[in-house]
Design an enzyme around this catalytic site. Structure first.
Site, PDB file in Angstrom:
ATOM      1  N   HIS A 115      45.344  31.501  36.952  1.00 30.21           N
ATOM      2  CA  HIS A 115      45.147  32.736  36.184  1.00 30.21           C
ATOM      3  C   HIS A 115      43.983  32.620  35.207  1.00 30.21           C
ATOM      4  O   HIS A 115      42.960  33.264  35.389  1.00 30.21           O
ATOM      5  CB  HIS A 115      46.445  33.089  35.447  1.00 30.21           C
ATOM      6  CG  HIS A 115      46.443  34.427  34.773  1.00 30.21           C
ATOM      7  ND1 HIS A 115      45.512  35.406  35.031  1.00 30.21           N
ATOM      8  CD2 HIS A 115      47.271  34.964  33.834  1.00 30.21           C
ATOM      9  CE1 HIS A 115      45.766  36.479  34.294  1.00 30.21           C
ATOM     10  NE2 HIS A 115      46.820  36.226  33.551  1.00 30.21           N
ATOM     11  N   HIS A 149      38.716  38.429  44.718  1.00 32.99           N
ATOM     12  CA  HIS A 149      39.724  38.928  43.779  1.00 32.99           C
ATOM     13  C   HIS A 149      40.899  39.448  44.583  1.00 32.99           C
ATOM     14  O   HIS A 149      40.735  39.959  45.700  1.00 32.99           O
ATOM     15  CB  HIS A 149      39.143  40.038  42.892  1.00 32.99           C
ATOM     16  CG  HIS A 149      40.016  40.396  41.736  1.00 32.99           C
ATOM     17  ND1 HIS A 149      41.033  41.319  41.843  1.00 32.99           N
ATOM     18  CD2 HIS A 149      40.043  39.950  40.452  1.00 32.99           C
ATOM     19  CE1 HIS A 149      41.636  41.425  40.675  1.00 32.99           C
ATOM     20  NE2 HIS A 149      41.064  40.607  39.818  1.00 32.99           N
ATOM     21  N   ARG A 177      33.182  43.844  35.360  1.00 25.67           N
ATOM     22  CA  ARG A 177      33.132  42.935  34.217  1.00 25.67           C
ATOM     23  C   ARG A 177      32.049  41.876  34.423  1.00 25.67           C
ATOM     24  O   ARG A 177      31.441  41.396  33.462  1.00 25.67           O
ATOM     25  CB  ARG A 177      34.497  42.282  34.000  1.00 25.67           C
ATOM     26  CG  ARG A 177      35.615  43.269  33.682  1.00 25.67           C
ATOM     27  CD  ARG A 177      36.979  42.596  33.656  1.00 25.67           C
ATOM     28  NE  ARG A 177      37.297  41.968  34.937  1.00 25.67           N
ATOM     29  CZ  ARG A 177      38.352  41.177  35.147  1.00 25.67           C
ATOM     30  NH1 ARG A 177      39.187  40.915  34.142  1.00 25.67           N
ATOM     31  NH2 ARG A 177      38.576  40.660  36.336  1.00 25.67           N
ATOM     32  N   ASP A 206      34.903  35.811  36.202  1.00 23.29           N
ATOM     33  CA  ASP A 206      34.827  34.387  35.872  1.00 23.29           C
ATOM     34  C   ASP A 206      33.516  33.751  36.310  1.00 23.29           C
ATOM     35  O   ASP A 206      33.155  32.683  35.818  1.00 23.29           O
ATOM     36  CB  ASP A 206      35.996  33.638  36.518  1.00 23.29           C
ATOM     37  CG  ASP A 206      37.334  34.129  36.005  1.00 23.29           C
ATOM     38  OD1 ASP A 206      37.500  34.173  34.775  1.00 23.29           O
ATOM     39  OD2 ASP A 206      38.202  34.485  36.822  1.00 23.29           O
ATOM     40  N   ARG A 208      43.217  39.363  25.645  1.00 21.88           N
ATOM     41  CA  ARG A 208      44.300  39.948  26.441  1.00 21.88           C
ATOM     42  C   ARG A 208      45.401  40.546  25.563  1.00 21.88           C
ATOM     43  O   ARG A 208      46.143  41.435  25.992  1.00 21.88           O
ATOM     44  CB  ARG A 208      44.854  38.888  27.400  1.00 21.88           C
ATOM     45  CG  ARG A 208      45.854  39.363  28.436  1.00 21.88           C
ATOM     46  CD  ARG A 208      45.434  40.596  29.197  1.00 21.88           C
ATOM     47  NE  ARG A 208      44.180  40.480  29.917  1.00 21.88           N
ATOM     48  CZ  ARG A 208      44.072  40.175  31.202  1.00 21.88           C
ATOM     49  NH1 ARG A 208      45.156  39.907  31.904  1.00 21.88           N
ATOM     50  NH2 ARG A 208      42.877  40.158  31.784  1.00 21.88           N
ATOM     51  N   ARG A 219      65.010  43.863  35.998  1.00 20.14           N
ATOM     52  CA  ARG A 219      65.976  43.056  36.751  1.00 20.14           C
ATOM     53  C   ARG A 219      65.911  43.414  38.230  1.00 20.14           C
ATOM     54  O   ARG A 219      66.766  44.123  38.766  1.00 20.14           O
ATOM     55  CB  ARG A 219      67.394  43.292  36.202  1.00 20.14           C
ATOM     56  CG  ARG A 219      68.500  42.487  36.887  1.00 20.14           C
ATOM     57  CD  ARG A 219      68.268  40.983  36.746  1.00 20.14           C
ATOM     58  NE  ARG A 219      69.414  40.216  37.185  1.00 20.14           N
ATOM     59  CZ  ARG A 219      69.636  39.837  38.460  1.00 20.14           C
ATOM     60  NH1 ARG A 219      68.775  40.160  39.414  1.00 20.14           N
ATOM     61  NH2 ARG A 219      70.705  39.127  38.764  1.00 20.14           N
TER      62      ARG A 219
END
Length: 469
Positions: free
Chosen positions: A304, A350, A359, A405, A431, A451
């Protein structure tokens, strides 16, 4: 001719209205109050009513199918979450409340003399869906400056961590320790009404965002600057400027880069590990400190938040092997050797995007403006021309284009921040803007405990009529 609000604008994008000549997208500046909490208090009842009506009409409508592969494949592509603050379009990239990154760069307020958007403005947009005024952004800056001081036990904790403890571990632990300051935890123990939950989540979120630069700067100074003081918050400066000063950097270009970095890394819809983690933990009514600390533990994972480090390591190895001035053919050969050895080219591809990450593009534009002759940037730019074609030739990549990145670490290196282990902390500070904006709305809209139903392989085989032997 139709003028669209932020929420309608996002919906229109999804429905293909982006090609319609009869629609004009208007930047939404509806609220004039500079107090964000007051603006929210006015919005929430209307949004609650809108969603209630929508669910009454369409609550039983089927929106998709679930396959066996989705269950084994990390739930990729499965529609299973409501996340209001951003949506990731495979072709256009991230949209913050309906606005693309170029639109945010154009419309969001800047610092005096600056060219990059202030993260305070992006936070206002994420929370409200509205483009803020300069006065509203200034209010957020002052509010965060007022809330920034760390309690003494957190300072003591940070100052006594061993130097071999990873910066992300320090960040997570310090944020968890801030739970002692939670207004939500206190109010919940006193039996507040569910309708008031969001107010205390808002207060905790504002406090946490305000304190994160102090925590992050203290970690940096302790690990890499011999424990030197981070100094004091200047209430006249914006959030990014104060953060950069506390880190020990004064270059105006680096301050501008930090504003851009903290804006574009802030949110990436709700299914990524850190966003989903904060949503999940928050659904148990854990306070924002606990929910965000859990998110940071997810961000610390190599799949991540560590990708920008991997890019720099790969680029450094490439430079060591081939030198700085490399021919296109030598680069192609190096890339093929990487792929043929079973590795990937870091920074490319990605899970959702199918085009160049916007970005990446805005960081490339920043580099072209401020550091066009930097050898590492020139290498990144050269790779941008070559890698996608090689990946297309290989035929395995669904998306051969660069992601965020592929560029961020290069910019940080140029301005002197060479401590790669620390980069994910910057990612984490950014973030917070996105996941905490959503956390406020999750409690305002009364989202329940998450749940989902799990299944065993044997149970799944029975369900689909397969033989278990």
């Amino acid at each position: 001719m139709t003028l669209l609000t932020a929420s309608s604008r996002a919906a229109a994008r999804l429905l293909g209205a982006k090609n319609s000549s009869c629609i004009i997208f208007a930047a939404r500046h509806a609220s004039t109050s500079t107090n964000l909490k007051d603006v929210l208090a006015n919005m929430i009842p209307k949004e609650q009513a809108r969603i209630k009506s929508f669910r009454q009409q369409y609550g039983s409508t089927v929106i998709g199918q679930i396959t066996v592969d989705m269950l084994y494949g990390g739930m990729r592509g499965m529609k299973g979450l409501i996340y209001e603050t951003s949506v990731l379009d495979p072709d256009e990239g991230i949209r913050f409340r309906g606005y693309s990154i170029p639109e945010c760069q154009k419309l969001l307020p800047k610092a005096p003399g600056g060219a990059e958007p202030l993260p305070e403005g992006l936070f206002w947009l994420l929370v409200t869906g509205e483009i803020p005024s300069q006065e509203q952004v200034n209010w957020v800056s002052r509010e965060w400056a007022k809330r920034a001081a760390l309690p003494s036990h957190v300072v003591t904790m940070l100052d006594n961590f061993p130097t071999n403890l990873h910066p992300m571990s320090q960040l997570s632990a310090a944020v968890t320790a801030l739970n002692s300051e939670s207004t939500f935890a206190r109010a919940y123990s006193e039996g507040i009404s569910r309708t008031k939950y969001w107010e205390f989540i808002y207060e905790d979120s504002m406090d946490l965002i305000a304190k994160l630069p102090c925590i992050a700067a203290k970690i940096y100074r302790n690990l890499y600057r011999e424990g030197s003081s981070i100094g004091a918050i200047d209430p006249a400066l914006d959030w990014s400027h104060n953060f950069t000063n506390m880190l020990g950097y004064t270059d105006p270009q680096f301050i501008e880069l930090m504003r851009l970095y903290l804006t574009i890394h802030s949110d990436h819809e709700g299914g990524n590990v850190s966003a989903h983690t904060s949503h999940l933990v928050g659904s148990a009514l854990s306070d924002p400190y606990l929910a965000f600390a859990a998110a940071m533990n997810g961000l610390a994972g190599p799949l991540h938040g560590l990708a920008n480090q991997e890019v720099l390591v790969w680029l450094t190895n490439l430079q060591k092997e081939l030198g700085e001035d490399v021919s296109d053919q030598k680069l192609r050969d190096f890339i093929w050797n990487t792929l043929n050895s079973g590795r990937v080219v870091p920074g490319y591809g990605h899970a959702v995007l199918r085009k160049t990450d916007p970005r990446y593009t805005c960081q490339r534009e920043f580099a072209l403006k401020h550091l066009p002759k930097d050898p590492l940037f020139k290498l990144v730019a050269q790779l941008y021309k070559i890698v996608p074609n090689v990946l297309l030739e290989q035929g395995k990549a669904k998306n051969p284009w660069p992601n965020v990145d592929a560029h961020s670490g290069v910019l940080l290196q140029y301005y002197g921040m060479k401590e790669m282990n620390y980069y994910t902390v910057l990612f984490g500070v950014s973030r917070a803007l996105g996941v905490l904006s959503q956390l406020i709305w999750s409690r305002a809209l009364g989202f329940p405990l998450e749940r989902p139903k799990s299944m065993s392989t044997d149970g799944l085989m029975v369900l689909v009529g397969a033989k278990s032997g």
